[in-house]
Scaffold this active site. Structure first.
Site, PDB file in Angstrom:
ATOM      1  N   GLY A  16       0.819  -1.204   0.000  1.00 55.32           N
ATOM      2  CA  GLY A  16       0.000   0.000   0.000  1.00 55.32           C
ATOM      3  C   GLY A  16       0.853   1.255   0.000  1.00 55.32           C
ATOM      4  O   GLY A  16       0.572   2.225  -0.718  1.00 55.32           O
ATOM      5  N   GLU A  35      10.449   4.221   6.615  1.00 59.91           N
ATOM      6  CA  GLU A  35      10.425   2.765   6.804  1.00 59.91           C
ATOM      7  C   GLU A  35      11.300   2.395   7.998  1.00 59.91           C
ATOM      8  O   GLU A  35      12.470   2.769   8.052  1.00 59.91           O
ATOM      9  CB  GLU A  35      10.917   2.062   5.532  1.00 59.91           C
ATOM     10  CG  GLU A  35      11.230   0.579   5.684  1.00 59.91           C
ATOM     11  CD  GLU A  35      10.065  -0.265   6.222  1.00 59.91           C
ATOM     12  OE1 GLU A  35       8.948  -0.168   5.654  1.00 59.91           O
ATOM     13  OE2 GLU A  35      10.279  -1.002   7.203  1.00 59.91           O
ATOM     14  N   ASN A 114       7.865 -12.833   1.642  1.00 60.53           N
ATOM     15  CA  ASN A 114       6.721 -13.681   1.282  1.00 60.53           C
ATOM     16  C   ASN A 114       7.044 -14.640   0.149  1.00 60.53           C
ATOM     17  O   ASN A 114       8.117 -14.603  -0.446  1.00 60.53           O
ATOM     18  CB  ASN A 114       5.466 -12.832   1.030  1.00 60.53           C
ATOM     19  CG  ASN A 114       5.532 -11.968  -0.205  1.00 60.53           C
ATOM     20  OD1 ASN A 114       6.142 -12.335  -1.198  1.00 60.53           O
ATOM     21  ND2 ASN A 114       4.874 -10.825  -0.147  1.00 60.53           N
ATOM     22  N   MET A 117       3.511 -15.428  -4.167  1.00 56.99           N
ATOM     23  CA  MET A 117       2.305 -15.888  -4.880  1.00 56.99           C
ATOM     24  C   MET A 117       1.412 -14.694  -5.175  1.00 56.99           C
ATOM     25  O   MET A 117       0.966 -13.998  -4.268  1.00 56.99           O
ATOM     26  CB  MET A 117       1.539 -16.910  -4.042  1.00 56.99           C
ATOM     27  CG  MET A 117       2.312 -18.206  -3.851  1.00 56.99           C
ATOM     28  SD  MET A 117       1.431 -19.335  -2.750  1.00 56.99           S
ATOM     29  CE  MET A 117       0.190 -19.960  -3.850  1.00 56.99           C
ATOM     30  N   VAL A 245       7.983   5.577  12.733  1.00 53.72           N
ATOM     31  CA  VAL A 245       7.033   6.595  13.168  1.00 53.72           C
ATOM     32  C   VAL A 245       6.520   6.168  14.533  1.00 53.72           C
ATOM     33  O   VAL A 245       5.964   5.081  14.692  1.00 53.72           O
ATOM     34  CB  VAL A 245       5.887   6.750  12.147  1.00 53.72           C
ATOM     35  CG1 VAL A 245       4.827   7.703  12.689  1.00 53.72           C
ATOM     36  CG2 VAL A 245       6.456   7.252  10.817  1.00 53.72           C
ATOM     37  N   GLU A 353      -2.641 -23.558  -0.536  1.00 54.05           N
ATOM     38  CA  GLU A 353      -1.356 -23.483  -1.234  1.00 54.05           C
ATOM     39  C   GLU A 353      -0.528 -24.724  -0.902  1.00 54.05           C
ATOM     40  O   GLU A 353      -0.424 -25.118   0.263  1.00 54.05           O
ATOM     41  CB  GLU A 353      -0.690 -22.185  -0.790  1.00 54.05           C
ATOM     42  CG  GLU A 353       0.782 -22.152  -0.720  1.00 54.05           C
ATOM     43  CD  GLU A 353       1.273 -20.878  -0.004  1.00 54.05           C
ATOM     44  OE1 GLU A 353       0.506 -19.942   0.244  1.00 54.05           O
ATOM     45  OE2 GLU A 353       2.468 -20.854   0.316  1.00 54.05           O
ATOM     46  N   HIS A 438      -1.214 -13.561   6.717  1.00 55.74           N
ATOM     47  CA  HIS A 438      -2.080 -12.663   5.946  1.00 55.74           C
ATOM     48  C   HIS A 438      -2.986 -11.816   6.839  1.00 55.74           C
ATOM     49  O   HIS A 438      -4.211 -11.912   6.752  1.00 55.74           O
ATOM     50  CB  HIS A 438      -2.972 -13.468   4.991  1.00 55.74           C
ATOM     51  CG  HIS A 438      -2.230 -14.339   4.016  1.00 55.74           C
ATOM     52  ND1 HIS A 438      -2.840 -15.353   3.314  1.00 55.74           N
ATOM     53  CD2 HIS A 438      -0.951 -14.328   3.601  1.00 55.74           C
ATOM     54  CE1 HIS A 438      -1.961 -15.947   2.519  1.00 55.74           C
ATOM     55  NE2 HIS A 438      -0.794 -15.352   2.676  1.00 55.74           N
ATOM     56  N   ASN A 476      -4.178 -15.563  -1.652  1.00 54.45           N
ATOM     57  CA  ASN A 476      -3.091 -14.756  -1.091  1.00 54.45           C
ATOM     58  C   ASN A 476      -3.348 -13.274  -1.413  1.00 54.45           C
ATOM     59  O   ASN A 476      -3.779 -12.951  -2.511  1.00 54.45           O
ATOM     60  CB  ASN A 476      -1.765 -15.219  -1.672  1.00 54.45           C
ATOM     61  CG  ASN A 476      -1.642 -16.732  -1.628  1.00 54.45           C
ATOM     62  OD1 ASN A 476      -2.426 -17.425  -2.265  1.00 54.45           O
ATOM     63  ND2 ASN A 476      -0.704 -17.257  -0.894  1.00 54.45           N
ATOM     64  N   PHE A 478      -1.617 -10.088  -1.625  1.00 58.22           N
ATOM     65  CA  PHE A 478      -0.913  -8.839  -1.973  1.00 58.22           C
ATOM     66  C   PHE A 478      -1.322  -8.211  -3.295  1.00 58.22           C
ATOM     67  O   PHE A 478      -1.216  -6.998  -3.457  1.00 58.22           O
ATOM     68  CB  PHE A 478       0.599  -8.938  -1.806  1.00 58.22           C
ATOM     69  CG  PHE A 478       1.396  -9.722  -2.821  1.00 58.22           C
ATOM     70  CD1 PHE A 478       1.416  -9.379  -4.150  1.00 58.22           C
ATOM     71  CD2 PHE A 478       2.203 -10.775  -2.400  1.00 58.22           C
ATOM     72  CE1 PHE A 478       2.205 -10.083  -5.068  1.00 58.22           C
ATOM     73  CE2 PHE A 478       2.989 -11.483  -3.302  1.00 58.22           C
ATOM     74  CZ  PHE A 478       2.982 -11.136  -4.652  1.00 58.22           C
TER      75      PHE A 478
END
Ligand code: FDA
Length: 500
Positions: A16, A35, A114, A117, A245, A353, A438, A476, A478
């Site tokens: 995101g 980050e 990850n 997938m 942050v 999976e 997830h 999955n 993402f």
């Protein structure tokens, strides 16, 4: 602490967040990405950026003294996890009562750790995934855009059929078929051309060298190789790493105050700074975004945040399980899954999976990560002692998902004369039902936020990550997180007139 101003701040650098930063930068908006993890681009003394799963070191985990791989033991022996030095490593596990949540730390967030997938859900299932979101627009515009930008590709079925490294998947397919279940190929962001060269011994091995949850040294198109360089390439985005942050609030002039703390790789604080901005995009992943919003609401720095923040969390029905096979599953296993047992048309949909268990020797194990359509939802509350959001997930909230997975795998076992493995998950259990990969929800679209991630009552404040999705994506997640983030940015940048 010093203080500075930038028009837009993006918290995090996962799916995101990196979409948000690219679209802001492309629109000419000067943007700072913050980050808490490292930029993983510098080889260590061994010549590699990341360590492997069979030989983990301090690079594996985010400030832990022991690795925390999802399988605890093998033959009940503690041979999987190893002692390591505390360091700003790439994988983190955040433990709550009854639920441990795995997350990636570093530029690229979860994309670093990850399985790659890259699954687009069926169009039919979409109204249950994100109610109220325009289905046609997602499937004609934003899913294709996300797939393209992420560099999604598919394995060549001819190669897959013959290569040693997917024997585990072929066995998984055949065992499922015996029980009447079909399987579906799933695309990936790992470069399958590179993997074919690995198998031929032409390039340094990564997927074929037991690399996945502690990072891939080669082959994988994680976000630090796709969206993040695209964002930086606009010339309007800057990135600050190892910078967390620690709190957000609003200034009297309506700008947002973002408190940050920068550490070195040993965790020592090196500086603190307040960054003021007009536009604040939260993309810190479910746990990071929940920490910031619940802290702001409960300590009064953003007191008008609704009680909806913290609600409707789910683990995508995640359940892990393993079968003791009598057929060999292969001593060389690609770390990248390519196949799922597709039982999405059952009364309780399951997509399981077929996961690798790379170890460099024959284990006779068939491992699965099942995604079940469990209706169970958890919630977050603020813990003033730690200053963190705490996940409330009851001990029996796993039951629905576990029963769905058990119904499926009991049939697979019966059809193949096999049994579950009880030696892999602590407590002699056949199901890994107390952790997830997830995490989804907590700032749900259309209830906590508006239909585009805007935070009611706080103009210029947005959520744009997995916390928008109410607990389940059926597959999955993402690609869906990315496509939704693209859709939201395409709306809010022009409509809210976001400029410098
Ligand atoms: P994401 O978690 O990616 O990024 C958040 C970032 O924000 C992190 O880098 C974090 O360090 C940073 N951050 C947090 N708090 C901060 C703060 N206060 N200040 C600064 N930075 C902060 N999905 C899939 O579709 N296919 C797959 O194969 C897999 N496999 C898989 C395996 C494993 C081991 C895991 C852990 C996860 C998966 N996933 C997956 C899930 C997928 O990776 C996950 O859903 C997404 O990464 C979530 O994306 P977000 O954008 O929400 O945040």
């Amino acid at each position: 602490a010093t203080s500075t101003f930038v028009p837009a701040v993006v918290v995090g650098s996962g799916y995101g967040a990196s979409v948000s930063a690219l679209r802001l930068g492309a629109a000419g908006v000067r943007t700072l990405m913050l980050e808490m993890g490292q930029l993983w681009n510098t080889p260590a003394a061994d010549g590699n950026v990341f360590c492997t799963m069979v030989n983990p070191d301090q690079r594996a985990m985010w400030f832990k003294t022991m690795t925390e791989a999802p399988l605890d033991t093998l033959l009940w022996l503690p041979v999987i996890n190893k002692q390591i030095n505390s360091y700003a490593g790439v994988l983190d596990r955040v433990d709550f009562p009854n639920m441990k949540v795995y997350v990636g730390r570093g530029v690229g967030g979860g994309s670093l750790v990850n399985g790659g997938m890259a699954v687009t859900p069926t169009k039919d299932s979409f109204p249950d995934i994100l109610p109220g979101v325009d289905v046609d627009e997602m499937y004609t515009t934003y899913y294709p855009l996300a797939n393209r930008m992420l560099g999604v590709n598919s394995v060549d079925p001819n190669w897959w059929n013959t290569t040693d490294c997917y024997q585990f998947a072929r066995v998984g397919r055949d065992d499922a078929a015996k029980a009447g279940f079909s399987t579906a190929f799933v695309p990936n962001v790992y470069d399958f051309d590179y993997m074919e060269q690995e198998a031929l011994g032409q390039v340094p091995k990564s997927a074929l060298n037991c690399e996945v949850i502690y990072g891939n040294n080669h082959g994988k198109r994680s976000l630090d190789k796709s969206y993040v360089p695209a964002a930086l390439g606009t010339g309007n985005v800057t990135l600050k790493t190892l910078t967390k942050v620690t709190g957000i609030g609003r200034n009297a002039d309506g700008t947002y105050a973002v408190n940050t703390s920068t550490v070195d790789t040993n965790g020592n604080t090196t500086s603190s700074q307040t960054v003021n901005c007009k536009y604040l995009f939260l993309g810190a992943g479910v746990l990071g975004t929940m920490n910031l919003l619940l802290q702001a609401r409960e300590t009064g720095t953003l007191p008008a945040l609704s009680q909806q923040f913290g609600q409707n969390w789910g683990p995508n029905g995640n359940i892990m399980t393993a079968r003791a096979n009598w057929k060999p599953t292969g001593s060389v296993q690609s770390g990248m899954p390519t196949l799922g047992i597709d039982a999405r048309n059952q009364a309780v949909p399951v997509f399981a999976e077929i996961a690798p268990m790379p170890a460099n020797f024959e284990l006779f194990i068939s491992l699965y990560l099942a995604i079940t359509k469990s209706p169970e939802r958890g919630s977050f509350s603020y813990d003033p002692t730690s200053g963190q959001a705490r996940l409330n997930w009851g001990p029996s909230q796993k039951d629905f998902a576990e029963n769905a997975a058990k119904t499926l795998f009991d049939k697979v076992n019966a059809a193949n004369g096999t049994i579950y493995r009880y030696d892999l998950f602590s407590g002699n259990r056949a199901f890994g039902d107390d952790f997830c990969y997830h995490p989804l929800g907590g700032a749900v679209l259309g209830s906590a936020t508006d239909m585009y991630g805007r935070v009611p009552g706080y103009p210029g404040l947005y959520v744009n990550d997995a916390s928008l999705i109410p607990g389940w994506t059926g597959v999955n997640p993402f690609v869906t997180i990315t496509a939704l983030a693209e859709r939201n940015m395409a709306r809010v940048i022009p409509t809210d007139n976001i400029t410098n």
